[in-house]
Scaffold this motif. Structure first.
Motif, PDB file in Angstrom:
ATOM      1  N   ILE A   1      47.467  42.499  51.094  1.00 27.51           N
ATOM      2  CA  ILE A   1      46.170  42.271  51.717  1.00 27.51           C
ATOM      3  C   ILE A   1      45.719  43.546  52.416  1.00 27.51           C
ATOM      4  O   ILE A   1      46.499  44.161  53.166  1.00 27.51           O
ATOM      5  CB  ILE A   1      46.228  41.129  52.755  1.00 27.51           C
ATOM      6  N   ALA A   2      44.481  43.939  52.211  1.00 31.84           N
ATOM      7  CA  ALA A   2      43.952  45.121  52.875  1.00 31.84           C
ATOM      8  C   ALA A   2      43.920  44.904  54.386  1.00 31.84           C
ATOM      9  O   ALA A   2      43.630  43.811  54.868  1.00 31.84           O
ATOM     10  CB  ALA A   2      42.542  45.427  52.371  1.00 31.84           C
ATOM     11  N   ALA A   3      44.191  45.956  55.133  1.00 29.33           N
ATOM     12  CA  ALA A   3      44.240  45.857  56.592  1.00 29.33           C
ATOM     13  C   ALA A   3      42.900  45.385  57.158  1.00 29.33           C
ATOM     14  O   ALA A   3      42.867  44.662  58.166  1.00 29.33           O
ATOM     15  CB  ALA A   3      44.629  47.204  57.186  1.00 29.33           C
ATOM     16  N   SER A   4      41.813  45.781  56.514  1.00 26.54           N
ATOM     17  CA  SER A   4      40.479  45.457  57.038  1.00 26.54           C
ATOM     18  C   SER A   4      40.160  43.962  56.963  1.00 26.54           C
ATOM     19  O   SER A   4      39.248  43.496  57.648  1.00 26.54           O
ATOM     20  CB  SER A   4      39.425  46.245  56.269  1.00 26.54           C
TER      21      SER A   4
ATOM     22  N   ARG B   1      36.530  45.052  45.928  1.00 25.40           N
ATOM     23  CA  ARG B   1      35.110  45.022  46.271  1.00 25.40           C
ATOM     24  C   ARG B   1      34.540  46.436  46.273  1.00 25.40           C
ATOM     25  O   ARG B   1      35.260  47.413  46.435  1.00 25.40           O
ATOM     26  CB  ARG B   1      34.891  44.370  47.645  1.00 25.40           C
ATOM     27  N   GLN B   2      33.226  46.479  46.076  1.00 29.85           N
ATOM     28  CA  GLN B   2      32.543  47.760  46.090  1.00 29.85           C
ATOM     29  C   GLN B   2      31.227  47.603  46.840  1.00 29.85           C
ATOM     30  O   GLN B   2      30.345  46.855  46.409  1.00 29.85           O
ATOM     31  CB  GLN B   2      32.275  48.270  44.680  1.00 29.85           C
ATOM     32  N   ALA B   3      31.145  48.285  47.960  1.00 27.06           N
ATOM     33  CA  ALA B   3      29.923  48.285  48.763  1.00 27.06           C
ATOM     34  C   ALA B   3      28.986  49.380  48.255  1.00 27.06           C
ATOM     35  O   ALA B   3      29.435  50.337  47.612  1.00 27.06           O
ATOM     36  CB  ALA B   3      30.270  48.514  50.226  1.00 27.06           C
ATOM     37  N   PRO B   4      27.702  49.255  48.539  1.00 29.18           N
ATOM     38  CA  PRO B   4      26.744  50.272  48.079  1.00 29.18           C
ATOM     39  C   PRO B   4      27.141  51.673  48.540  1.00 29.18           C
ATOM     40  O   PRO B   4      27.421  51.887  49.725  1.00 29.18           O
ATOM     41  CB  PRO B   4      25.436  49.825  48.716  1.00 29.18           C
ATOM     42  N   GLY B   5      27.199  52.600  47.600  1.00 28.11           N
ATOM     43  CA  GLY B   5      27.511  53.975  47.939  1.00 28.11           C
ATOM     44  C   GLY B   5      28.977  54.257  48.205  1.00 28.11           C
ATOM     45  O   GLY B   5      29.329  55.371  48.600  1.00 28.11           O
ATOM     46  N   LYS B   6      29.827  53.260  47.982  1.00 29.31           N
ATOM     47  CA  LYS B   6      31.259  53.446  48.261  1.00 29.31           C
ATOM     48  C   LYS B   6      32.081  53.187  47.011  1.00 29.31           C
ATOM     49  O   LYS B   6      31.611  52.579  46.055  1.00 29.31           O
ATOM     50  CB  LYS B   6      31.703  52.517  49.388  1.00 29.31           C
ATOM     51  N   GLN B   7      33.322  53.626  47.056  1.00 23.99           N
ATOM     52  CA  GLN B   7      34.227  53.382  45.936  1.00 23.99           C
ATOM     53  C   GLN B   7      34.764  51.955  45.980  1.00 23.99           C
ATOM     54  O   GLN B   7      34.804  51.319  47.046  1.00 23.99           O
ATOM     55  CB  GLN B   7      35.393  54.379  45.995  1.00 23.99           C
ATOM     56  N   ARG B   8      35.182  51.498  44.829  1.00 28.36           N
ATOM     57  CA  ARG B   8      35.805  50.176  44.754  1.00 28.36           C
ATOM     58  C   ARG B   8      37.138  50.215  45.501  1.00 28.36           C
ATOM     59  O   ARG B   8      37.900  51.186  45.381  1.00 28.36           O
ATOM     60  CB  ARG B   8      36.028  49.774  43.290  1.00 28.36           C
ATOM     61  N   GLU B   9      37.400  49.160  46.270  1.00 28.89           N
ATOM     62  CA  GLU B   9      38.616  49.122  47.062  1.00 28.89           C
ATOM     63  C   GLU B   9      39.332  47.789  46.899  1.00 28.89           C
ATOM     64  O   GLU B   9      38.719  46.757  46.634  1.00 28.89           O
ATOM     65  CB  GLU B   9      38.315  49.349  48.546  1.00 28.89           C
ATOM     66  N   LEU B  10      40.623  47.834  47.114  1.00 30.07           N
ATOM     67  CA  LEU B  10      41.437  46.627  47.045  1.00 30.07           C
ATOM     68  C   LEU B  10      41.134  45.726  48.242  1.00 30.07           C
ATOM     69  O   LEU B  10      41.011  46.202  49.378  1.00 30.07           O
ATOM     70  CB  LEU B  10      42.922  47.012  47.037  1.00 30.07           C
ATOM     71  N   VAL B  11      41.020  44.444  47.984  1.00 32.02           N
ATOM     72  CA  VAL B  11      40.858  43.462  49.050  1.00 32.02           C
ATOM     73  C   VAL B  11      42.149  42.669  49.206  1.00 32.02           C
ATOM     74  O   VAL B  11      42.745  42.626  50.277  1.00 32.02           O
ATOM     75  CB  VAL B  11      39.684  42.510  48.755  1.00 32.02           C
ATOM     76  N   ALA B  12      42.572  42.033  48.124  1.00 32.03           N
ATOM     77  CA  ALA B  12      43.785  41.216  48.162  1.00 32.03           C
ATOM     78  C   ALA B  12      44.292  41.027  46.745  1.00 32.03           C
ATOM     79  O   ALA B  12      43.491  40.774  45.840  1.00 32.03           O
ATOM     80  CB  ALA B  12      43.503  39.859  48.800  1.00 32.03           C
ATOM     81  N   THR B  13      45.588  41.156  46.573  1.00 30.13           N
ATOM     82  CA  THR B  13      46.171  40.973  45.250  1.00 30.13           C
ATOM     83  C   THR B  13      47.510  40.281  45.338  1.00 30.13           C
ATOM     84  O   THR B  13      48.173  40.298  46.390  1.00 30.13           O
ATOM     85  CB  THR B  13      46.388  42.309  44.525  1.00 30.13           C
ATOM     86  N   PHE B  14      47.882  39.681  44.233  1.00 26.32           N
ATOM     87  CA  PHE B  14      49.255  39.284  44.012  1.00 26.32           C
ATOM     88  C   PHE B  14      49.924  40.454  43.312  1.00 26.32           C
ATOM     89  O   PHE B  14      49.383  41.009  42.370  1.00 26.32           O
ATOM     90  CB  PHE B  14      49.340  38.042  43.119  1.00 26.32           C
ATOM     91  N   THR B  15      51.093  40.830  43.774  1.00 25.94           N
ATOM     92  CA  THR B  15      51.818  41.905  43.117  1.00 25.94           C
ATOM     93  C   THR B  15      52.593  41.339  41.923  1.00 25.94           C
ATOM     94  O   THR B  15      52.595  40.129  41.684  1.00 25.94           O
ATOM     95  CB  THR B  15      52.796  42.566  44.096  1.00 25.94           C
ATOM     96  N   SER B  16      53.259  42.243  41.186  1.00 27.16           N
ATOM     97  CA  SER B  16      53.984  41.812  39.988  1.00 27.16           C
ATOM     98  C   SER B  16      55.133  40.863  40.311  1.00 27.16           C
ATOM     99  O   SER B  16      55.552  40.080  39.454  1.00 27.16           O
ATOM    100  CB  SER B  16      54.514  43.022  39.230  1.00 27.16           C
ATOM    101  N   ASP B  17      55.633  40.896  41.544  1.00 18.66           N
ATOM    102  CA  ASP B  17      56.718  39.981  41.912  1.00 18.66           C
ATOM    103  C   ASP B  17      56.201  38.724  42.605  1.00 18.66           C
ATOM    104  O   ASP B  17      56.992  37.913  43.098  1.00 18.66           O
ATOM    105  CB  ASP B  17      57.755  40.678  42.797  1.00 18.66           C
ATOM    106  N   GLY B  18      54.864  38.571  42.652  1.00 17.85           N
ATOM    107  CA  GLY B  18      54.280  37.361  43.194  1.00 17.85           C
ATOM    108  C   GLY B  18      53.947  37.403  44.670  1.00 17.85           C
ATOM    109  O   GLY B  18      53.368  36.452  45.201  1.00 17.85           O
TER     110      GLY B  18
END
Length: 118
Positions: free
Chosen positions: A59-62, A38-55
């Motif tokens: 999840i971001a702490a926030s 996600r990317q909020a106004p005026g901020k850098q894009r950040e990770l929210v949640a992903t599946f890694t290569s091993d499945g």
């Protein structure tokens, strides 16, 4: 041609829920590390949640405990269930498909806007 199409964004009150979907074509979600950023106004894009290569899930702490990432390989779709939304969750949410870990490509959707009112 690879396409990632996000949907499900919108305006919601604080404490509410939304489910984002990412419909994928041209690649198989089961073969990629799929994720949401996600990317909020005026901020850098950040990770929210992903599946890694091993499945496994990253999840971001926030958002831990409030957001859940899932995927349906048969529908070739990835989801982000967002509960207990807060105004600080307001952002454009992007779907990502990454296979650079094996020498492949990374792809992005165009994003869907989530606005959380207080």
């Amino acid at each position: 041609q690879v396409q990632l199409v996000e949907s499900g964004g919108g305006l919601v009150q604080s404490g509410g829920s939304l489910r984002l979907s990412c419909a994928v074509s041209g690649i198989s979600v089961g073969l990629y590390a799929m994720g949401w950023y996600r990317q909020a106004p005026g901020k850098q894009r950040e990770l929210v949640a992903t599946f890694t290569s091993d499945g496994s899930r990253n999840i971001a702490a926030s958002v831990k405990g409030r957001f859940t990432i899932s995927r349906d390989n048969a529908k070739n779709t990835v989801y982000l269930q967002m509960n207990s939304l807060k105004p600080e969750d307001t952002a454009v949410y992007y779907c990502n498909a990454d296979r650079r870990w094996s020498g492949g490509m990374a792809y992005w959707g165009k994003g869907t806007l989530v606005t959380v009112s207080s």
